[in-house]
Design a protein around this motif. Sequence first.
Motif, mmCIF file in Angstrom:
data_model
loop_
_atom_site.group_PDB
_atom_site.id
_atom_site.type_symbol
_atom_site.label_atom_id
_atom_site.label_comp_id
_atom_site.label_asym_id
_atom_site.label_seq_id
_atom_site.Cartn_x
_atom_site.Cartn_y
_atom_site.Cartn_z
ATOM 1 N N PRO A 27 18.326 54.637 10.629
ATOM 2 C CA PRO A 27 17.656 53.720 11.540
ATOM 3 C C PRO A 27 16.967 52.604 10.774
ATOM 4 O O PRO A 27 16.702 52.711 9.583
ATOM 5 C CB PRO A 27 16.627 54.606 12.250
ATOM 6 C CG PRO A 27 17.060 56.004 12.000
ATOM 7 C CD PRO A 27 17.810 55.967 10.701
ATOM 8 N N THR A 29 13.998 50.478 9.419
ATOM 9 C CA THR A 29 12.672 50.873 8.965
ATOM 10 C C THR A 29 11.772 49.652 9.010
ATOM 11 O O THR A 29 12.210 48.541 9.285
ATOM 12 C CB THR A 29 12.725 51.401 7.517
ATOM 13 O OG1 THR A 29 13.188 50.346 6.668
ATOM 14 C CG2 THR A 29 13.653 52.604 7.411
ATOM 15 N N ASN A 87 24.398 52.231 14.965
ATOM 16 C CA ASN A 87 23.259 51.645 15.664
ATOM 17 C C ASN A 87 23.736 50.741 16.782
ATOM 18 O O ASN A 87 24.826 50.168 16.710
ATOM 19 C CB ASN A 87 22.374 50.860 14.693
ATOM 20 C CG ASN A 87 21.658 51.760 13.720
ATOM 21 O OD1 ASN A 87 21.218 52.854 14.080
ATOM 22 N ND2 ASN A 87 21.539 51.327 12.476
ATOM 23 N N TYR A 100 16.549 48.969 20.570
ATOM 24 C CA TYR A 100 17.566 49.302 19.575
ATOM 25 C C TYR A 100 17.660 50.818 19.485
ATOM 26 O O TYR A 100 16.636 51.512 19.507
ATOM 27 C CB TYR A 100 17.205 48.690 18.223
ATOM 28 C CG TYR A 100 17.150 47.177 18.264
ATOM 29 C CD1 TYR A 100 18.299 46.424 18.039
ATOM 30 C CD2 TYR A 100 15.974 46.514 18.566
ATOM 31 C CE1 TYR A 100 18.260 45.038 18.103
ATOM 32 C CE2 TYR A 100 15.928 45.132 18.632
ATOM 33 C CZ TYR A 100 17.071 44.397 18.398
ATOM 34 O OH TYR A 100 17.033 43.030 18.472
ATOM 35 N N TYR A 101 18.891 51.324 19.347
ATOM 36 C CA TYR A 101 19.130 52.761 19.394
ATOM 37 C C TYR A 101 20.071 53.196 18.283
ATOM 38 O O TYR A 101 20.831 52.403 17.741
ATOM 39 C CB TYR A 101 19.713 53.151 20.758
ATOM 40 C CG TYR A 101 18.721 52.964 21.880
ATOM 41 C CD1 TYR A 101 17.971 54.032 22.351
ATOM 42 C CD2 TYR A 101 18.501 51.709 22.437
ATOM 43 C CE1 TYR A 101 17.038 53.852 23.357
ATOM 44 C CE2 TYR A 101 17.572 51.520 23.445
ATOM 45 C CZ TYR A 101 16.838 52.598 23.900
ATOM 46 O OH TYR A 101 15.909 52.419 24.887
ATOM 47 N N ASN A 102 20.008 54.492 17.994
ATOM 48 C CA ASN A 102 20.884 55.115 17.022
ATOM 49 C C ASN A 102 21.654 56.228 17.725
ATOM 50 O O ASN A 102 21.072 56.983 18.505
ATOM 51 C CB ASN A 102 20.060 55.684 15.861
ATOM 52 C CG ASN A 102 20.916 56.442 14.881
ATOM 53 O OD1 ASN A 102 21.020 57.657 14.959
ATOM 54 N ND2 ASN A 102 21.524 55.719 13.978
ATOM 55 N N ARG A 189 15.984 56.227 20.391
ATOM 56 C CA ARG A 189 15.443 54.865 20.284
ATOM 57 C C ARG A 189 14.871 54.661 18.887
ATOM 58 O O ARG A 189 14.179 55.517 18.340
ATOM 59 C CB ARG A 189 14.345 54.645 21.331
ATOM 60 C CG ARG A 189 13.880 53.192 21.338
ATOM 61 C CD ARG A 189 12.821 52.951 22.424
ATOM 62 N NE ARG A 189 12.396 51.583 22.392
ATOM 63 C CZ ARG A 189 12.673 50.679 23.305
ATOM 64 N NH1 ARG A 189 13.397 51.011 24.349
ATOM 65 N NH2 ARG A 189 12.244 49.434 23.198
ATOM 66 N N LEU A 190 15.167 53.509 18.313
ATOM 67 C CA LEU A 190 14.637 53.144 17.001
ATOM 68 C C LEU A 190 13.267 52.490 17.167
ATOM 69 O O LEU A 190 13.020 51.816 18.169
ATOM 70 C CB LEU A 190 15.595 52.184 16.291
ATOM 71 C CG LEU A 190 16.995 52.752 16.023
ATOM 72 C CD1 LEU A 190 17.920 51.678 15.471
ATOM 73 C CD2 LEU A 190 16.925 53.929 15.083
#
Length: 192
Positions: A27, A29, A87, A100-102, A189-190
């Motif tokens: 993800p 950072t 992602n 934003y998601y992973n 979710r990031l």
Amino acid sequence: MSLKPLRIAALLGAMLVAACSSTLTTPFTASSDATSRAQLEQDARDALKNLYASTPRAKELSANAAGVLVFPSILKAGLLIGGSGGNGVLFGRDGSVKGYYNAGAVSWGMQAGAQNFSEAMVLMTPEAVKNLDTADGWSVGMGPSVAVADSGMARDVTTTTARPDVFAFIYGQSGLMAGLGVQGQKITRLPN
């Protein structure tokens, strides 16, 4: 019969999964810059345009959706044990970025190879969008009803068949992945 070849294959598969999970599903950072997210957003918009061009039904569904979650590039690889990850971006009804998601998955079974593909999830209800943010990681098949669209047809992958909350489109495949495996995908979710 010797179990040595099976052990070696399992070890290689585990190493492959570890490589996928550490390099592909990392993800963002705090040290990630805005350029990475801007590039991910652009890639997701391009992937969504490709889906709409090849599958008009996806565009029709999206017009009435609460949101569209797009993973422009998911890499899947495995040898008996496999993994996949990438992602993505959640777009609201108006096309704005909502998060934003992973996506990550581990699979096991008779499988070998590597494949890259795009995935778009059309979230039909506000509850499906809310579930993305309130669940501690969303597992496909464990939350809302999900239908996987394949060549214009949809087949339900959960026990609920009344009306799917989410339509998932897998498209743009490249590479070769063969075999049978059991897999569950987790979407998280990031952080902003």
